[in-house]
Design an enzyme around this catalytic site. Structure first.
Site, PDB file in Angstrom:
ATOM      1  N   GLY A  35      -0.531  96.502  26.799  1.00 44.48           N
ATOM      2  CA  GLY A  35      -1.981  96.472  26.620  1.00 44.48           C
ATOM      3  C   GLY A  35      -2.679  96.896  27.892  1.00 44.48           C
ATOM      4  N   SER A  36      -3.876  96.399  28.078  1.00 42.84           N
ATOM      5  CA  SER A  36      -4.687  96.855  29.207  1.00 42.84           C
ATOM      6  C   SER A  36      -4.223  96.224  30.523  1.00 42.84           C
ATOM      7  CB  SER A  36      -6.150  96.492  28.954  1.00 42.84           C
ATOM      8  OG  SER A  36      -6.257  95.093  28.854  1.00 42.84           O
ATOM      9  N   GLU A  43      -9.114 105.310  31.687  1.00 48.15           N
ATOM     10  CA  GLU A  43      -8.641 105.938  30.442  1.00 48.15           C
ATOM     11  C   GLU A  43      -9.810 106.089  29.479  1.00 48.15           C
ATOM     12  OE1 GLU A  43      -5.924 102.652  29.412  1.00 48.15           O
ATOM     13  OE2 GLU A  43      -4.538 104.203  28.782  1.00 48.15           O
ATOM     14  N   GLU A  54       3.601  96.541  30.233  1.00 50.56           N
ATOM     15  CA  GLU A  54       3.394  97.971  29.943  1.00 50.56           C
ATOM     16  C   GLU A  54       1.898  98.167  29.816  1.00 50.56           C
ATOM     17  OE1 GLU A  54       5.680 100.306  29.680  1.00 50.56           O
ATOM     18  OE2 GLU A  54       7.485  99.093  29.677  1.00 50.56           O
ATOM     19  N   CYS A  70      -1.243 105.512  25.520  1.00 53.55           N
ATOM     20  CA  CYS A  70      -1.225 105.172  26.944  1.00 53.55           C
ATOM     21  C   CYS A  70      -0.724 106.316  27.815  1.00 53.55           C
ATOM     22  CB  CYS A  70      -0.385 103.933  27.164  1.00 53.55           C
ATOM     23  SG  CYS A  70       1.264 104.130  26.497  1.00 53.55           S
ATOM     24  N   PRO A 130       0.484  90.032  17.268  1.00 52.59           N
ATOM     25  CA  PRO A 130       0.026  91.428  17.242  1.00 52.59           C
ATOM     26  C   PRO A 130      -1.472  91.510  17.529  1.00 52.59           C
ATOM     27  CG  PRO A 130       0.241  90.587  15.012  1.00 52.59           C
ATOM     28  CD  PRO A 130       0.642  89.458  15.926  1.00 52.59           C
TER      29      PRO A 130
HETATM   30  P1  NAP Z   1      -5.734  94.737  25.326  1.00 51.56           P
HETATM   31  O1  NAP Z   1      -7.152  94.439  25.080  1.00 51.56           O
HETATM   32  O2  NAP Z   1      -5.134  94.370  26.621  1.00 51.56           O
HETATM   33  O3  NAP Z   1      -4.937  94.055  24.118  1.00 51.56           O
HETATM   34  C1  NAP Z   1      -3.531  94.056  24.026  1.00 51.56           C
HETATM   35  C2  NAP Z   1      -3.079  92.740  23.400  1.00 51.56           C
HETATM   36  O4  NAP Z   1      -3.462  91.650  24.250  1.00 51.56           O
HETATM   37  C3  NAP Z   1      -3.729  92.459  22.046  1.00 51.56           C
HETATM   38  O5  NAP Z   1      -2.810  91.787  21.235  1.00 51.56           O
HETATM   39  C4  NAP Z   1      -4.885  91.562  22.434  1.00 51.56           C
HETATM   40  O6  NAP Z   1      -5.375  90.761  21.385  1.00 51.56           O
HETATM   41  C5  NAP Z   1      -4.249  90.727  23.525  1.00 51.56           C
HETATM   42  N1  NAP Z   1      -5.230  90.098  24.409  1.00 51.56           N
HETATM   43  C6  NAP Z   1      -6.517  90.459  24.619  1.00 51.56           C
HETATM   44  N2  NAP Z   1      -7.109  89.598  25.492  1.00 51.56           N
HETATM   45  C7  NAP Z   1      -6.163  88.688  25.830  1.00 51.56           C
HETATM   46  C8  NAP Z   1      -6.173  87.525  26.679  1.00 51.56           C
HETATM   47  N3  NAP Z   1      -7.246  87.162  27.364  1.00 51.56           N
HETATM   48  N4  NAP Z   1      -5.032  86.819  26.789  1.00 51.56           N
HETATM   49  C9  NAP Z   1      -3.931  87.189  26.104  1.00 51.56           C
HETATM   50  N5  NAP Z   1      -3.855  88.261  25.277  1.00 51.56           N
HETATM   51  C10 NAP Z   1      -4.962  89.002  25.138  1.00 51.56           C
HETATM   52  O7  NAP Z   1      -5.414  96.283  25.152  1.00 51.56           O
HETATM   53  P2  NAP Z   1      -5.916  97.240  23.988  1.00 51.56           P
HETATM   54  O8  NAP Z   1      -7.246  97.759  24.333  1.00 51.56           O
HETATM   55  O9  NAP Z   1      -5.736  96.610  22.661  1.00 51.56           O
HETATM   56  O10 NAP Z   1      -4.808  98.380  24.085  1.00 51.56           O
HETATM   57  C11 NAP Z   1      -5.007  99.554  24.779  1.00 51.56           C
HETATM   58  C12 NAP Z   1      -4.373  99.470  26.157  1.00 51.56           C
HETATM   59  O11 NAP Z   1      -2.961  99.347  26.018  1.00 51.56           O
HETATM   60  C13 NAP Z   1      -4.593 100.735  26.941  1.00 51.56           C
HETATM   61  O12 NAP Z   1      -4.900 100.444  28.265  1.00 51.56           O
HETATM   62  C14 NAP Z   1      -3.246 101.432  26.855  1.00 51.56           C
HETATM   63  O13 NAP Z   1      -2.995 102.338  27.894  1.00 51.56           O
HETATM   64  C15 NAP Z   1      -2.315 100.283  26.872  1.00 51.56           C
HETATM   65  N6  NAP Z   1      -1.015 100.669  26.320  1.00 51.56           N
HETATM   66  C16 NAP Z   1       0.034 100.741  27.197  1.00 51.56           C
HETATM   67  C17 NAP Z   1       1.278 101.131  26.734  1.00 51.56           C
HETATM   68  C18 NAP Z   1       2.450 101.203  27.667  1.00 51.56           C
HETATM   69  O14 NAP Z   1       3.582 101.255  27.198  1.00 51.56           O
HETATM   70  N7  NAP Z   1       2.252 101.183  28.977  1.00 51.56           N
HETATM   71  C19 NAP Z   1       1.468 101.430  25.371  1.00 51.56           C
HETATM   72  C20 NAP Z   1       0.359 101.347  24.512  1.00 51.56           C
HETATM   73  C21 NAP Z   1      -0.878 100.948  25.014  1.00 51.56           C
HETATM   74  P3  NAP Z   1      -6.676  91.271  20.540  1.00 51.56           P
HETATM   75  O15 NAP Z   1      -6.226  92.434  19.757  1.00 51.56           O
HETATM   76  O16 NAP Z   1      -7.024  90.123  19.696  1.00 51.56           O
HETATM   77  O17 NAP Z   1      -7.729  91.623  21.545  1.00 51.56           O
END
Ligand code: NAP
Length: 477
Positions: free
Chosen positions: A228-229, A379, A250, A284, A173
């Site tokens: 995630g992103s 975003e 996603e 998102c 998570p």
């Molecule tokens: P994020 O930085 O990409 O993080 C998502 C997950 O990936 C977290 O568990 C994060 O861990 C992990 N992560 C980060 N860097 C990583 C790496 N280098 N290698 C592997 N895993 C890594 O995204 P966020 O800022 O938390 O979430 C917001 C984004 O999610 C937004 O862009 C939103 O639009 C998108 N989102 C999309 C949907 C959909 O269904 N399309 C739904 C919800 C959210 P840490 O927490 O430790 O950084």
């Protein structure tokens, strides 16, 4: 509250013994400390999931469905505790957290029901001496990586179909919100899930690349399901290429919300309020760009500003809060940056437009938004509505699609011909037509373009965790 990793059916600290703190974004108070796992823990989790796979796959679909139903019953009977926990670690108002638990439970229920419907096919053979059959089989070990904005729903809508399909899981998570996931896994254990079928490790941002890196490199992990992103999604696609894993990505959105001159303006304002301000705009599918036709612009903005200006900002502990804190200081700084850039380029704040104390940001409506502003390209992920004016349908469709992202799009119109034209022209995986609340466990959720690929929810969501195996039996006389 469970605050350890769950690996091979046992709750344990990180191998290296380290931990990190989870803080309430409303006031930075300590909620709990959880394991700061490293590659050792990730490998151990993958070993456990790999070892558990043959027996879990061999269970009948009905047996797997029964475990999911017991998990669902436990989620429902612990729903208030889970909602309180979501609010504490993520900050959203309690009413929304309760809604999120129900939404997460909806996915578990849906996949408990779908497990028994993952059927194959018998195909007409080219000659009568052959029989052609298609079986659906679980892909194997799945790595699940989730963001912080919906700590219950994001993980439930991955784990439930994976388990229903007969896959085993290793999960990580988000650093900001690991506690709800741990609580859900604890309930899955109580539901009688066999050891090793579901494993979860928590880690800080400093260790995330190591932990996930182990799963990316491990050929036994056959699928990554990530929310995630877009930036991290691309890294995962690149780094999983060496073992050609199946991927569900996603990713981020940049949703347009279009109000045509023939729209019901009151309904459009209500739809925007529902879609935009859920989770303080940290969703998102939140509208990020609101396009309003010249003819109705001022009327729409007046109504919207009155509704937005009346929103109650405050911690989840206050029962009348409608907008909680943003997840952390970085998130508030991004919103501040976007608004400052828009104001510098000629936008006007009709309401809000400023940071409040701590991690809070005032709900904001900006008029005079243009495509050169940062908030048009990225975003904002906060309670900010930028309003763009437009003059005709062709112009607004060009603007709406002028983004690398394609998750959700919304529009309001009462012209039936336009409804079909615009619904087909929008380059998004999800379209809300005269509706701001689009997600449902029975519907396919996911994007196109750089918002990713794969679908969650619905029967398509189960397919993501299964292979199609073709059997050809010959010499049948
Ligand atoms: P994020 O930085 O990409 O993080 C998502 C997950 O990936 C977290 O568990 C994060 O861990 C992990 N992560 C980060 N860097 C990583 C790496 N280098 N290698 C592997 N895993 C890594 O995204 P966020 O800022 O938390 O979430 C917001 C984004 O999610 C937004 O862009 C939103 O639009 C998108 N989102 C999309 C949907 C959909 O269904 N399309 C739904 C919800 C959210 P840490 O927490 O430790 O950084």
């Amino acid at each position: 509250m469970q605050v350890l990793n769950f690996i091979a059916g046992a709750w344990q600290p990180a191998g290296a013994g380290a931990g990190f703190e989870v803080r309430n974004p409303a006031d930075e108070t300590l909620v709990a400390e959880v394991p700061d796992s490293t590659a050792v823990d990730a490998r151990w989790a993958a070993d456990a999931a790999h070892a558990a796979f043959p027996a879990w796959k061999a269970r009948t679909a009905r047996e797997r469905a029964q475990v999911l139903k017991r998990w669902l019953a436990l989620i429902e009977s612990h729903s208030e505790e889970l909602a309180q926990l979501i609010s504490r670690e993520q900050g959203k108002p309690l009413a929304e957290a309760r809604g999120e638990v129900a939404y997460a439970a909806g996915y578990v229920e849906w996949y408990a029901e779908e497990a028994v419907r993952a059927s194959g096919e018998i195909i007409q053979p080219p000659v009568n001496s052959k029989r052609l059959m298609v079986l659906k089989e679980p892909v194997g070990v799945v790595a699940v990586i989730t963001p912080w904005n919906f700590p219950a729903a994001m993980i439930a809508r991955k784990i439930a179909p994976a388990l229903a399909a007969g896959c085993t899981v290793v999960a990580k998570p988000a650093e900001d919100t690991p506690l709800t996931s741990l609580a859900l896994v604890k309930l899955a254990e109580e539901a009688g899930l066999p050891a090793g079928v579901l494993n979860i490790v928590t880690c800080s941002r400093g260790h995330v690349a190591d932990v996930v890196g182990v799963w990316l490199a491990d050929a036994r992990v056959r699928k990554i399901s990530f929310t995630g992103s877009t930036a991290v999604g691309k890294l995962l696609a690149r780094d999983s290429a060496a073992t050609l894993k199946k991927l569900s990505l996603e990713l981020g959105g940049n949703a347009p919300f279009i109000v045509f001159e023939d729209a019901d303006i009151a309904a459009a304002v209500e739809g925007l309020m529902a879609a935009k301000f859920r989770n303080g705009g940290q969703t998102c599918v939140s509208p990020n760009r609101v396009y309003v036709h010249d003819a109705v612009h001022d009327r729409f903005v007046d109504k919207l500003a009155a509704r937005v200006g009346a929103l109650k900002v405050g911690p989840a502990s206050q029962p009348d809060s409608q907008i909680g804190p943003m997840i952390n200081a970085r998130a508030v700084e991004k919103i501040e940056r976007h608004v400052a850039d828009a104001l510098a380029r000629g936008a006007r704040a009709v309401t809000g437009g400023r940071r409040l104390e701590g991690n809070y940001y005032a709900p904001t409506v900006l008029t005079g938004a243009t495509r050169d502003m940062q908030l048009s390209c990225e975003e904002t992920f906060g309670p900010v509505v930028p309003v763009f004016r437009f003059g005709d349908e062709a112009e607004v469709l060009q603007l709406a699609n002028d983004t690398p992202f394609g998750l959700a799009g919304y529009f309001y119109s009462n012209d039936v011909r336009r409804i079909w034209r615009v619904a087909s022209a929008l380059e998004t995986g999800i379209v809300g037509i005269n509706e701001g609340a689009v997600a449902a466990p029975s519907a396919p959720f996911g994007g196109v373009k750089e918002s990713g690929y794969g679908r969650e929810g619905s029967h398509w969501g189960l397919d993501e965790y299964m292979h199609t195996k073709y059997l050809c039996q010959g010499n049948l006389g």
